[in-house]
Design a protein around this motif. Structure first.
Motif, PDB file in Angstrom:
ATOM      1  N   LEU A   1       8.814   3.048  -2.230  1.00  0.00           N
ATOM      2  CA  LEU A   1       8.703   1.629  -2.633  1.00  0.00           C
ATOM      3  C   LEU A   1       9.682   0.667  -2.510  1.00  0.00           C
ATOM      4  O   LEU A   1       9.683  -0.694  -2.312  1.00  0.00           O
ATOM      5  CB  LEU A   1       7.821   1.701  -3.899  1.00  0.00           C
ATOM      6  N   CYS A  46       7.044   9.317   2.682  1.00  0.00           N
ATOM      7  CA  CYS A  46       7.652   8.176   2.800  1.00  0.00           C
ATOM      8  C   CYS A  46       7.461   7.347   4.057  1.00  0.00           C
ATOM      9  O   CYS A  46       7.498   6.045   4.168  1.00  0.00           O
ATOM     10  CB  CYS A  46       9.148   8.475   2.424  1.00  0.00           C
ATOM     11  N   THR A  67       8.432   7.870  -2.695  1.00  0.00           N
ATOM     12  CA  THR A  67       7.562   6.997  -2.019  1.00  0.00           C
ATOM     13  C   THR A  67       8.061   5.926  -1.219  1.00  0.00           C
ATOM     14  O   THR A  67       7.450   5.400  -0.019  1.00  0.00           O
ATOM     15  CB  THR A  67       6.293   6.238  -2.734  1.00  0.00           C
ATOM     16  N   ARG A  79       0.961  -1.319  -0.027  1.00  0.00           N
ATOM     17  CA  ARG A  79      -0.074  -0.002   0.093  1.00  0.00           C
ATOM     18  C   ARG A  79       0.875   0.969   0.006  1.00  0.00           C
ATOM     19  O   ARG A  79       1.656   1.303   1.032  1.00  0.00           O
ATOM     20  CB  ARG A  79      -0.953   0.140   1.235  1.00  0.00           C
ATOM     21  N   ILE A  80       0.771   2.055  -1.099  1.00  0.00           N
ATOM     22  CA  ILE A  80       1.581   3.266  -1.323  1.00  0.00           C
ATOM     23  C   ILE A  80       0.725   4.461  -1.153  1.00  0.00           C
ATOM     24  O   ILE A  80      -0.252   4.698  -2.031  1.00  0.00           O
ATOM     25  CB  ILE A  80       2.599   3.227  -2.413  1.00  0.00           C
ATOM     26  N   GLN A  81       1.008   5.498  -0.464  1.00  0.00           N
ATOM     27  CA  GLN A  81       0.398   6.667  -0.315  1.00  0.00           C
ATOM     28  C   GLN A  81       1.194   7.684  -1.457  1.00  0.00           C
ATOM     29  O   GLN A  81       2.548   7.647  -1.250  1.00  0.00           O
ATOM     30  CB  GLN A  81       0.205   7.364   1.206  1.00  0.00           C
ATOM     31  N   HIS A  82       0.262   8.475  -2.087  1.00  0.00           N
ATOM     32  CA  HIS A  82       1.108   9.168  -3.080  1.00  0.00           C
ATOM     33  C   HIS A  82       0.263  10.178  -3.454  1.00  0.00           C
ATOM     34  O   HIS A  82      -1.081  10.264  -3.231  1.00  0.00           O
ATOM     35  CB  HIS A  82       1.588   8.362  -4.294  1.00  0.00           C
ATOM     36  N   ASN A  88       4.605   5.499   4.283  1.00  0.00           N
ATOM     37  CA  ASN A  88       4.533   4.282   3.590  1.00  0.00           C
ATOM     38  C   ASN A  88       5.139   3.283   4.418  1.00  0.00           C
ATOM     39  O   ASN A  88       4.766   2.012   4.267  1.00  0.00           O
ATOM     40  CB  ASN A  88       5.124   4.361   2.081  1.00  0.00           C
ATOM     41  N   VAL A 107       4.297   8.016  -7.788  1.00  0.00           N
ATOM     42  CA  VAL A 107       4.991   6.735  -8.258  1.00  0.00           C
ATOM     43  C   VAL A 107       5.320   6.821  -9.586  1.00  0.00           C
ATOM     44  O   VAL A 107       4.374   7.240 -10.391  1.00  0.00           O
ATOM     45  CB  VAL A 107       4.140   5.647  -7.787  1.00  0.00           C
ATOM     46  N   ASN A 134       3.312  -0.353   5.678  1.00  0.00           N
ATOM     47  CA  ASN A 134       3.829  -1.697   4.866  1.00  0.00           C
ATOM     48  C   ASN A 134       4.883  -2.643   5.887  1.00  0.00           C
ATOM     49  O   ASN A 134       5.176  -3.484   5.539  1.00  0.00           O
ATOM     50  CB  ASN A 134       4.523  -1.425   3.750  1.00  0.00           C
TER      51      ASN A 134
END
Length: 349
Positions: free
Chosen positions: A149, A174, A147, A98-101, A177, A114, A181
């Motif tokens: 990732l 960052c 981010t 799950r990435i907040q962006h 995120n 991203v 995760n």
């Protein structure tokens, strides 16, 4: 990712003069325009269906898979054996990140989005972690992490990962995120989000005392030592402005010339623009990047006394499966393996 669509609308400015200009990553095209602030997208990481069973199923031990065992399925597709790593307990064939962006951002804040090269580098890192022990228990540092990732995926096998970028808004995102995760990815590494401004000389100023609440993204002296003894550096989509590229390589030179030997894996996308001076469509940002790198063939022909600080090799990832599902790779992303030499080459006669 529910908002993903294949297209190309990345940052293409040669400088930061258009700091108010809003740009959108090709990964986010198709997202509803009302999403102007932070948005959480789910990326699915899965092993392709044609990945073979683990090494034991081939009569091999856990450490035997330093490279894929070749083979083809009935459709002629490449079979890649799955490595069972002692550092990835409870790993499975499918998991989510799950990435907040942001959907859009100004050019100085593109780290809130991203980008395609970030996802290609994620595939590359996932594949190496799956098929070798190269990343097991290492210290790694991601430059311009955005981010976060790529570094988060590496944290499943590494010992320590530093996610570095510049500006509290990007660093806060960052850190969010990491929070989203760190448990679900079963990260084995200690993950540190740290401020790193390439326009300031390395090493960064170490914080005094133990008050991280007021200096949340500052470095300790021990962390600086750890970063200088990292084995791997990572960077994705940090080449879009010549002055930023200059600052990046300045930081890279100081960082890679200290401590242990390091390897940089760097993903970038060629971005083409029409140039009035050239009267042609050119990738000037890519050309500026290449001016810093000597490849192996060039080194063989260097004249005596020539300096070659960075030696690079373009990686062939055409046979690497796409582990992250929600994007299209396109044709303009490259991955480079870069090492620091900083030596004077002599003619060999």
């Amino acid at each position: 990712m529910e908002c993903s669509a294949p297209a190309a609308s990345p940052p293409s400015s040669g400088n930061d003069n258009g700091s108010d200009e809003q740009v959108m990553s090709e990964i986010h095209l198709g997202c509803p325009p009302r999403f102007c602030g932070p948005h959480i997208s789910t990326f699915t990481v899965s092993l392709p269906q044609d990945v073979a069973h683990s090494a034991q199923d081939h009569g091999l031990g856990n450490d035997a898979l330093e490279s894929p065992i070749p083979g083809l399925d009935e459709d002629g597709d490449l079979l890649l054996p799955r490595r069972t790593s002692r550092n990835v307990e409870g790993s499975c064939d499918r998991y989510c990140v799950r990435i907040q962006h942001n959907i859009t951002s100004s050019i100085p804040n593109v780290g809130l989005q991203v980008w395609r090269a970030e996802l290609v580098l994620s595939d590359f890192i996932l594949h190496k972690a799956l098929c070798s022990s190269e990343f097991d228990g290492v210290i790694a540092l991601e430059l311009g992490a955005g981010t976060g990732l790529v570094g988060l995926l590496l944290a499943r096998t590494a010992k320590t990962v530093f996610l570095t970028d510049h500006g509290n808004e990007i660093l806060d995102n960052c850190a969010k995120n990491v929070e989203l995760n760190i448990e679900s990815l079963n990260c084995q590494a200690t993950v540190n989000v740290r401020e790193l401004d390439w326009f300031n000389a390395w090493p960064p100023k170490a914080r005094i005392g133990e008050s991280p609440s007021t200096q949340r993204y500052s470095w300790t002296s021990r962390e600086i030592d750890d970063a200088e003894n990292a084995s791997f550096l990572l960077a994705a989509d940090v080449i879009y402005s010549d002055d930023l590229t200059d600052a990046f390589f300045s930081t890279l030179e100081r960082l890679m010339s200290r401590g242990s030997a390091k390897v940089l894996y760097m993903a970038l996308e060629k971005r083409y623009n029409f140039s009035l001076s050239d009267l042609d469509v050119v990738a000037n940002g890519y050309s500026h990047f290449r001016s810093y790198i000597k490849d192996e063939d060039e080194i063989k022909s260097l004249e005596s006394g020539t300096m070659a600080n960075f030696v690079g090799k373009r990686m062939d990832f055409s046979q690497i499966p796409q582990y992250v599902r929600e994007y299209e790779r396109g044709h303009d992303v490259e991955i480079w393996q870069i090492k620091y030499s900083g030596t004077e080459f002599k003619n060999r006669t």
